[in-house]
Design a protein around this motif. Structure first.
Motif, PDB file in Angstrom:
ATOM      1  N   GLY A 199       0.827  -1.273   0.217  1.00  0.00           N
ATOM      2  CA  GLY A 199      -0.129   0.006  -0.060  1.00  0.00           C
ATOM      3  C   GLY A 199       0.280   1.506   0.153  1.00  0.00           C
ATOM      4  O   GLY A 199       0.758   2.635   0.139  1.00  0.00           O
ATOM      5  N   HIS A 200       2.177   1.105  -0.558  1.00  0.00           N
ATOM      6  CA  HIS A 200       2.715   2.018   0.059  1.00  0.00           C
ATOM      7  C   HIS A 200       2.558   2.672  -1.632  1.00  0.00           C
ATOM      8  O   HIS A 200       2.552   2.325  -2.808  1.00  0.00           O
ATOM      9  CB  HIS A 200       4.451   1.962   0.525  1.00  0.00           C
ATOM     10  CG  HIS A 200       5.073   0.911  -1.010  1.00  0.00           C
ATOM     11  ND1 HIS A 200       4.664  -0.180  -1.037  1.00  0.00           N
ATOM     12  CD2 HIS A 200       6.334   0.455  -1.665  1.00  0.00           C
ATOM     13  CE1 HIS A 200       4.560  -1.270  -1.278  1.00  0.00           C
ATOM     14  NE2 HIS A 200       5.745  -0.958  -2.282  1.00  0.00           N
ATOM     15  N   THR A 201       3.242   3.599  -1.818  1.00  0.00           N
ATOM     16  CA  THR A 201       3.612   4.840  -3.137  1.00  0.00           C
ATOM     17  C   THR A 201       5.279   4.625  -3.629  1.00  0.00           C
ATOM     18  O   THR A 201       6.380   4.925  -2.821  1.00  0.00           O
ATOM     19  CB  THR A 201       3.203   6.045  -2.786  1.00  0.00           C
ATOM     20  OG1 THR A 201       1.425   6.512  -3.210  1.00  0.00           O
ATOM     21  CG2 THR A 201       3.212   6.963  -4.306  1.00  0.00           C
ATOM     22  N   ASN A 220      10.090  12.337   6.188  1.00  0.00           N
ATOM     23  CA  ASN A 220       8.948  11.860   5.940  1.00  0.00           C
ATOM     24  C   ASN A 220       7.987  12.794   5.849  1.00  0.00           C
ATOM     25  O   ASN A 220       8.349  14.037   5.747  1.00  0.00           O
ATOM     26  CB  ASN A 220       8.952  11.421   7.826  1.00  0.00           C
ATOM     27  CG  ASN A 220       9.880  10.567   7.567  1.00  0.00           C
ATOM     28  OD1 ASN A 220      10.561   9.701   7.122  1.00  0.00           O
ATOM     29  ND2 ASN A 220       9.950  10.025   9.599  1.00  0.00           N
ATOM     30  N   TYR A 221       7.013  12.289   5.080  1.00  0.00           N
ATOM     31  CA  TYR A 221       5.531  12.688   4.844  1.00  0.00           C
ATOM     32  C   TYR A 221       4.846  13.328   6.109  1.00  0.00           C
ATOM     33  O   TYR A 221       5.137  12.970   6.790  1.00  0.00           O
ATOM     34  CB  TYR A 221       4.579  11.765   4.503  1.00  0.00           C
ATOM     35  CG  TYR A 221       4.256  11.840   3.849  1.00  0.00           C
ATOM     36  CD1 TYR A 221       3.725  12.986   2.680  1.00  0.00           C
ATOM     37  CD2 TYR A 221       2.329  12.121   3.924  1.00  0.00           C
ATOM     38  CE1 TYR A 221       2.797  13.028   1.874  1.00  0.00           C
ATOM     39  CE2 TYR A 221       1.123  11.682   2.892  1.00  0.00           C
ATOM     40  CZ  TYR A 221       1.425  13.268   1.537  1.00  0.00           C
ATOM     41  OH  TYR A 221       0.173  13.683   1.148  1.00  0.00           O
ATOM     42  N   PRO A 222       4.153  14.240   5.858  1.00  0.00           N
ATOM     43  CA  PRO A 222       3.781  15.268   7.684  1.00  0.00           C
ATOM     44  C   PRO A 222       2.464  14.153   8.347  1.00  0.00           C
ATOM     45  O   PRO A 222       1.806  14.108   9.274  1.00  0.00           O
ATOM     46  CB  PRO A 222       2.709  16.164   6.489  1.00  0.00           C
ATOM     47  CG  PRO A 222       3.682  16.025   5.364  1.00  0.00           C
ATOM     48  CD  PRO A 222       3.819  14.811   4.955  1.00  0.00           C
ATOM     49  N   ASN A 228       2.782   3.820   7.633  1.00  0.00           N
ATOM     50  CA  ASN A 228       4.538   4.999   7.972  1.00  0.00           C
ATOM     51  C   ASN A 228       4.268   5.610   7.576  1.00  0.00           C
ATOM     52  O   ASN A 228       3.810   5.923   5.853  1.00  0.00           O
ATOM     53  CB  ASN A 228       5.397   3.788   8.213  1.00  0.00           C
ATOM     54  CG  ASN A 228       5.561   3.343   6.626  1.00  0.00           C
ATOM     55  OD1 ASN A 228       5.976   4.713   6.078  1.00  0.00           O
ATOM     56  ND2 ASN A 228       5.509   2.632   6.203  1.00  0.00           N
ATOM     57  N   ASN A 229       5.458   6.819   7.852  1.00  0.00           N
ATOM     58  CA  ASN A 229       5.341   7.607   7.174  1.00  0.00           C
ATOM     59  C   ASN A 229       6.770   8.170   6.521  1.00  0.00           C
ATOM     60  O   ASN A 229       7.165   9.052   6.472  1.00  0.00           O
ATOM     61  CB  ASN A 229       4.777   9.336   8.339  1.00  0.00           C
ATOM     62  CG  ASN A 229       5.841   9.392   9.203  1.00  0.00           C
ATOM     63  OD1 ASN A 229       6.882   8.303   9.353  1.00  0.00           O
ATOM     64  ND2 ASN A 229       6.084  10.924   9.333  1.00  0.00           N
ATOM     65  N   GLY A 283      -5.291   7.236   7.214  1.00  0.00           N
ATOM     66  CA  GLY A 283      -3.737   6.920   8.600  1.00  0.00           C
ATOM     67  C   GLY A 283      -4.145   7.976   8.992  1.00  0.00           C
ATOM     68  O   GLY A 283      -5.880   8.536   9.541  1.00  0.00           O
ATOM     69  N   SER A 284      -3.162   8.371   9.738  1.00  0.00           N
ATOM     70  CA  SER A 284      -3.835   9.519  10.138  1.00  0.00           C
ATOM     71  C   SER A 284      -4.203  10.781  10.397  1.00  0.00           C
ATOM     72  O   SER A 284      -3.902  11.583   8.628  1.00  0.00           O
ATOM     73  CB  SER A 284      -2.183   9.714  11.606  1.00  0.00           C
ATOM     74  OG  SER A 284      -1.211  10.546  10.787  1.00  0.00           O
TER      75      SER A 284
END
Length: 327
Positions: free
Chosen positions: A62-64, A98-100, A80-81, A122-123
């Motif tokens: 599910g990552h990019t 890292n992604y926000p 995860n970020n 996600g969050s």
């Protein structure tokens, strides 16, 4: 200055000899060669050497992954970020900003030297978010929110804009949408387009040429074999021959203006790879992959492809020689 007929004949003769040598080499590599190909077209068929990649820094799904300057930016997955740059030539991962948000099942694509990420599970309010990532400065910039919160959608770059298609509504595992929007990066605006032919999530999209996108597959029983072209300019779609196998959680990526590589999917078809010829409207079966691919990413590295995730492995693939090399 003009070239004499004698020199021109000699040049054509030498080109002919070079073409014959190239044909011999390509045939020795089991690559089909058409007698009418030009010298440049023959050179294009020369396979790049496959590089053995290293494993991912952790198991991902599910990552990019987005290719930029023949390197791969990987982020998210498994909620995860983490964002890292993978240089296949040096075979190393380099940590980046890292992604926000922690995120999975989002998507991203590049425009120039900037990558745009959007949506996901996600969050916080990640499902509605859009961010631009600039690799030179290693910084994220918040952009306009998505019109609706989404995950398991697709976001693909075309000639001069992005197409956002389908997905699951935010915080839902059952509400699949057919909505489509274009995103203009320069104006920072999403604009609604005609809906997909059928609502879909976990489908695949790939840029063909100009502002045309190939859309296929999906997680619902009524879209698992669909395969059609959406033209952004005319805001219309054209049906193509259906997929020959059921696919969702698969990936597709452009080889050339008329050739699309399609790989992976469900457990039954996860080890299958095909090339779809848009012009002739046929699928070309390639050798089965040594492993099943699902929840993975597919990116272009030179004339070869890199398959990452679903677990912690990475594989390089040459469609020209139809060979895989694992981490």
């Amino acid at each position: 200055m003009t070239i004499s007929n004698f020199k021109l004949k000699k040049l054509n003769k030498n080109i002919g000899k070079l073409k014959d040598k190239l044909k011999e080499f390509l045939i020795s590599k089991s690559i089909e060669v058409n007698d009418n190909l030009t010298l440049l077209e023959l050179i294009e068929l020369i396979p790049m050497q496959l590089i053995q990649p290293i494993n991912l820094y952790q198991s991902l799904g599910g990552h990019t992954a987005v290719n930029i300057n023949n390197k791969e930016i990987i982020f998210g997955g498994g909620s995860n970020n983490i964002q890292k740059l993978y240089d296949i030539n040096s075979n190393i991962f380099v940590s980046k900003q890292n992604y926000p948000y922690t995120v999975t099942e989002n998507d991203g694509a590049k425009y120039g030297d900037t990558i745009y990420y959007c949506g996901g599970r996600g969050s916080g309010t990640v499902a509605n978010s859009t961010y631009a990532y600039t690799i030179d400065t290693d910084t994220f910039t918040a952009k306009v929110n998505l019109p609706i919160g989404l995950s398991n959608h697709t976001f693909v770059a075309t000639k001069d804009q992005f197409l956002l298609s389908g997905g699951l509504r935010a915080n839902s595992s059952t509400t699949t949408v057919a909505n489509q929007y274009i995103f203009n990066a320069n104006d920072n605006v999403f604009s609604a387009k005609s809906n997909m032919r059928v609502a879909a999530d976990r489908h695949a999209t790939s840029h063909i040429q100009d502002n045309q996108v190939l859309i296929n597959g999906g997680n619902e029983t009524n879209n698992r074999f669909v395969n059609y072209i959406f033209d952004i300019e005319s805001d219309s779609s054209t049906q193509k021959i259906n997929l020959t196998v059921h696919r969702h959680d698969h990936k597709s990526l452009k080889i050339s203006d008329n050739l699309i590589l399609i790989n992976g999917g469900t457990d039954e078809t996860g080890n299958t790879t095909q090339i779809f010829d848009v012009e002739t409207n046929v699928f070309i079966n390639k050798k089965a992959s040594p492993k099943t691919w699902r929840y993975h990413t597919l990116s272009r590295i030179g004339s070869n492809f890199l398959l990452s995730g679903g677990d912690n492995s990475q594989w390089s693939y040459s469609y020209k020689t139809d060979t895989y090399l694992s981490s």
